[in-house]
Write a protein that holds these residues in place. Structure first.
Motif, PDB file in Angstrom:
ATOM      1  N   ILE A   1       0.864  -1.177   0.000  1.00 46.04           N
ATOM      2  CA  ILE A   1       0.000   0.000   0.000  1.00 46.04           C
ATOM      3  C   ILE A   1       0.901   1.228   0.000  1.00 46.04           C
ATOM      4  CG2 ILE A   1      -1.882   1.232   1.143  1.00 46.04           C
ATOM      5  CD1 ILE A   1      -1.157  -2.317   2.234  1.00 46.04           C
ATOM      6  N   GLY A   2       0.769   2.056  -1.019  1.00 45.51           N
ATOM      7  CA  GLY A   2       1.631   3.227  -1.151  1.00 45.51           C
ATOM      8  C   GLY A   2       0.897   4.535  -0.924  1.00 45.51           C
ATOM      9  N   ASP A   3       1.656   5.627  -1.054  1.00 43.10           N
ATOM     10  CA  ASP A   3       1.104   6.985  -1.006  1.00 43.10           C
ATOM     11  C   ASP A   3       0.500   7.345   0.353  1.00 43.10           C
ATOM     12  OD1 ASP A   3       1.495   7.599  -3.985  1.00 43.10           O
ATOM     13  OD2 ASP A   3       0.212   5.822  -4.074  1.00 43.10           O
ATOM     14  N   LEU A   4       1.010   6.729   1.419  1.00 43.00           N
ATOM     15  CA  LEU A   4       0.540   7.053   2.775  1.00 43.00           C
ATOM     16  C   LEU A   4       1.724   7.453   3.638  1.00 43.00           C
ATOM     17  CD1 LEU A   4      -1.960   4.106   3.395  1.00 43.00           C
ATOM     18  CD2 LEU A   4      -2.524   6.458   2.741  1.00 43.00           C
ATOM     19  N   TRP A   5       1.573   8.560   4.391  1.00 51.17           N
ATOM     20  CA  TRP A   5       2.678   9.079   5.190  1.00 51.17           C
ATOM     21  C   TRP A   5       2.219   9.325   6.624  1.00 51.17           C
ATOM     22  CZ3 TRP A   5       7.254   9.671   6.790  1.00 51.17           C
ATOM     23  CH2 TRP A   5       7.663  10.792   7.510  1.00 51.17           C
ATOM     24  N   ALA A   6       3.093   8.960   7.562  1.00 50.37           N
ATOM     25  CA  ALA A   6       2.875   9.223   8.992  1.00 50.37           C
ATOM     26  C   ALA A   6       1.512   8.685   9.436  1.00 50.37           C
ATOM     27  CB  ALA A   6       3.039  10.713   9.292  1.00 50.37           C
TER      28      ALA A   6
ATOM     29  N   ALA B   1      -4.172   1.969   6.434  1.00 51.44           N
ATOM     30  CA  ALA B   1      -3.848   0.654   5.877  1.00 51.44           C
ATOM     31  C   ALA B   1      -3.529  -0.349   6.976  1.00 51.44           C
ATOM     32  CB  ALA B   1      -2.674   0.773   4.916  1.00 51.44           C
ATOM     33  N   LEU B   2      -2.854   0.097   8.017  1.00 48.05           N
ATOM     34  CA  LEU B   2      -2.493  -0.813   9.106  1.00 48.05           C
ATOM     35  C   LEU B   2      -3.750  -1.349   9.796  1.00 48.05           C
ATOM     36  CD1 LEU B   2       0.526   1.159  10.607  1.00 48.05           C
ATOM     37  CD2 LEU B   2       0.622  -0.909   9.191  1.00 48.05           C
ATOM     38  N   ARG B   3      -4.723  -0.484  10.000  1.00 48.04           N
ATOM     39  CA  ARG B   3      -5.982  -0.938  10.615  1.00 48.04           C
ATOM     40  C   ARG B   3      -6.755  -1.851   9.662  1.00 48.04           C
ATOM     41  NH1 ARG B   3      -6.301   4.512  12.859  1.00 48.04           N
ATOM     42  NH2 ARG B   3      -7.488   5.111  11.003  1.00 48.04           N
ATOM     43  N   GLU B   4      -6.777  -1.479   8.383  1.00 54.34           N
ATOM     44  CA  GLU B   4      -7.520  -2.278   7.395  1.00 54.34           C
ATOM     45  C   GLU B   4      -7.001  -3.716   7.331  1.00 54.34           C
ATOM     46  OE1 GLU B   4      -8.268  -2.395   2.552  1.00 54.34           O
ATOM     47  OE2 GLU B   4      -7.538  -0.544   3.488  1.00 54.34           O
ATOM     48  N   HIS B   5      -5.671  -3.872   7.501  1.00 56.08           N
ATOM     49  CA  HIS B   5      -5.064  -5.199   7.438  1.00 56.08           C
ATOM     50  C   HIS B   5      -4.830  -5.815   8.819  1.00 56.08           C
ATOM     51  CE1 HIS B   5      -4.220  -5.403   3.071  1.00 56.08           C
ATOM     52  NE2 HIS B   5      -4.232  -4.083   3.164  1.00 56.08           N
ATOM     53  N   ASP B   6      -5.372  -5.182   9.860  1.00 54.60           N
ATOM     54  CA  ASP B   6      -5.246  -5.694  11.226  1.00 54.60           C
ATOM     55  C   ASP B   6      -3.786  -5.911  11.626  1.00 54.60           C
ATOM     56  OD1 ASP B   6      -8.042  -5.810  11.780  1.00 54.60           O
ATOM     57  OD2 ASP B   6      -8.170  -7.640  10.581  1.00 54.60           O
ATOM     58  N   ALA B   7      -2.920  -4.965  11.255  1.00 45.43           N
ATOM     59  CA  ALA B   7      -1.505  -5.088  11.600  1.00 45.43           C
ATOM     60  C   ALA B   7      -1.288  -4.791  13.083  1.00 45.43           C
ATOM     61  CB  ALA B   7      -0.668  -4.130  10.754  1.00 45.43           C
ATOM     62  N   GLY B   8      -0.643  -5.727  13.757  1.00 48.52           N
ATOM     63  CA  GLY B   8      -0.353  -5.536  15.178  1.00 48.52           C
ATOM     64  C   GLY B   8       0.993  -4.913  15.432  1.00 48.52           C
ATOM     65  N   VAL B   9       1.853  -4.909  14.396  1.00 45.82           N
ATOM     66  CA  VAL B   9       3.218  -4.376  14.499  1.00 45.82           C
ATOM     67  C   VAL B   9       3.507  -3.589  13.229  1.00 45.82           C
ATOM     68  CG1 VAL B   9       5.684  -4.956  14.648  1.00 45.82           C
ATOM     69  CG2 VAL B   9       3.999  -6.349  15.881  1.00 45.82           C
ATOM     70  N   TYR B  10       4.177  -2.443  13.376  1.00 46.22           N
ATOM     71  CA  TYR B  10       4.642  -1.711  12.199  1.00 46.22           C
ATOM     72  C   TYR B  10       6.113  -1.376  12.381  1.00 46.22           C
ATOM     73  CZ  TYR B  10       4.963   1.533   8.309  1.00 46.22           C
ATOM     74  OH  TYR B  10       5.335   2.145   7.138  1.00 46.22           O
ATOM     75  N   VAL B  11       6.902  -1.730  11.378  1.00 43.26           N
ATOM     76  CA  VAL B  11       8.353  -1.571  11.422  1.00 43.26           C
ATOM     77  C   VAL B  11       8.763  -0.459  10.468  1.00 43.26           C
ATOM     78  CG1 VAL B  11      10.570  -2.748  11.178  1.00 43.26           C
ATOM     79  CG2 VAL B  11       8.524  -4.069  11.816  1.00 43.26           C
ATOM     80  N   GLY B  12       9.471   0.536  10.971  1.00 46.41           N
ATOM     81  CA  GLY B  12       9.907   1.638  10.114  1.00 46.41           C
ATOM     82  C   GLY B  12      11.120   2.334  10.685  1.00 46.41           C
ATOM     83  N   ASP B  13      11.680   3.239   9.900  1.00 49.79           N
ATOM     84  CA  ASP B  13      12.936   3.900  10.268  1.00 49.79           C
ATOM     85  C   ASP B  13      12.765   5.363  10.635  1.00 49.79           C
ATOM     86  OD1 ASP B  13      13.879   5.750   7.711  1.00 49.79           O
ATOM     87  OD2 ASP B  13      12.555   4.119   7.166  1.00 49.79           O
TER      88      ASP B  13
END
Length: 207
Positions: free
Chosen positions: A129-134, A140-152
């Motif tokens: 999923i692109g074109d999303l910031w901060a 997208a994280l909620r839509e896919h039920d993501a429990g963890v997000y990894v970023g720099d």
């Protein structure tokens, strides 16, 4: 009691891929084509935010959208082949799969170009999923039920927190460890090589 399979989101630039060589080359080509000075070496020290936030430093506001379109058009032939995977990127995705989870990529990068990078490197997440910031990444994280997000980037930390996901930060981008911690990262790793071990420890604790 059964638990839902874990979904882990990953940022792209400077998390899964070292996009500096390709982006540097693309900015230099854009500068040459437009006759406008762009400090490409400076620009690649602050990757993370959307393209328009960088272009506004070099072009008048009314030209930013046109320049962004031109940059994205030039990007595949210049930047894709020049961009390597970050150390540990493939192993991090594999660790999620081996744990029975799903791995998705949520990035501020233009989605078609993000998919080209991953295909070129043979990295196959379950969704891109692109074109999303901060904070926008939370959609997208909620839509896919993501429990963890990894970023720099601190923007990735903000996105994870907005989604109610655990923020795992890697200090491989423009933000040092102390800045990531101050932004509210739950976990800070030096790079992705530490992710599989962290995940193996996290899963029993989660259960």
């Amino acid at each position: 009691m059964a638990h839902m399979a874990l979904t882990v989101g990953f940022d792209l630039d400077m998390t899964l891929i070292d996009s500096r060589p390709g982006i540097r080359a693309c900015y230099r080509a854009l500068s040459e084509r437009t006759g406008t000075y762009i400090d490409a070496d400076l620009a690649v020290t602050r990757l993370g935010p959307p393209l328009a936030e960088e272009l506004i430093n070099w072009f008048p506001a009314e030209k930013v959208q046109v320049m962004a379109d031109l940059y994205r058009e030039m990007y595949p032939s210049i930047a894709i082949a020049a961009t390597p995977a970050m150390t540990g990127a493939r192993e991090a995705i594999a660790a999620v799969r081996e744990a029975g989870g799903r791995a998705i990529v949520v990035t501020a990068k233009y989605e078609p170009n993000a998919k080209l990078h991953l295909a070129h490197l043979g990295i196959e997440p379950d969704a891109v999923i692109g074109d999303l910031w901060a904070e926008q990444k939370a959609e997208a994280l909620r839509e896919h039920d993501a429990g963890v997000y990894v970023g720099d980037h601190v923007g990735d930390v903000r996105g994870a927190r907005a989604a109610g996901a655990l923020s795992v930060a890697v200090a491989t981008g423009p933000c040092p460890e102390e800045e990531l911690r101050a932004a509210g990262a739950d976990v800070v790793l030096t790079d992705l090589t530490g992710f599989p071990r962290w995940l193996s420890d996290y899963r029993p604790a989660r259960a």
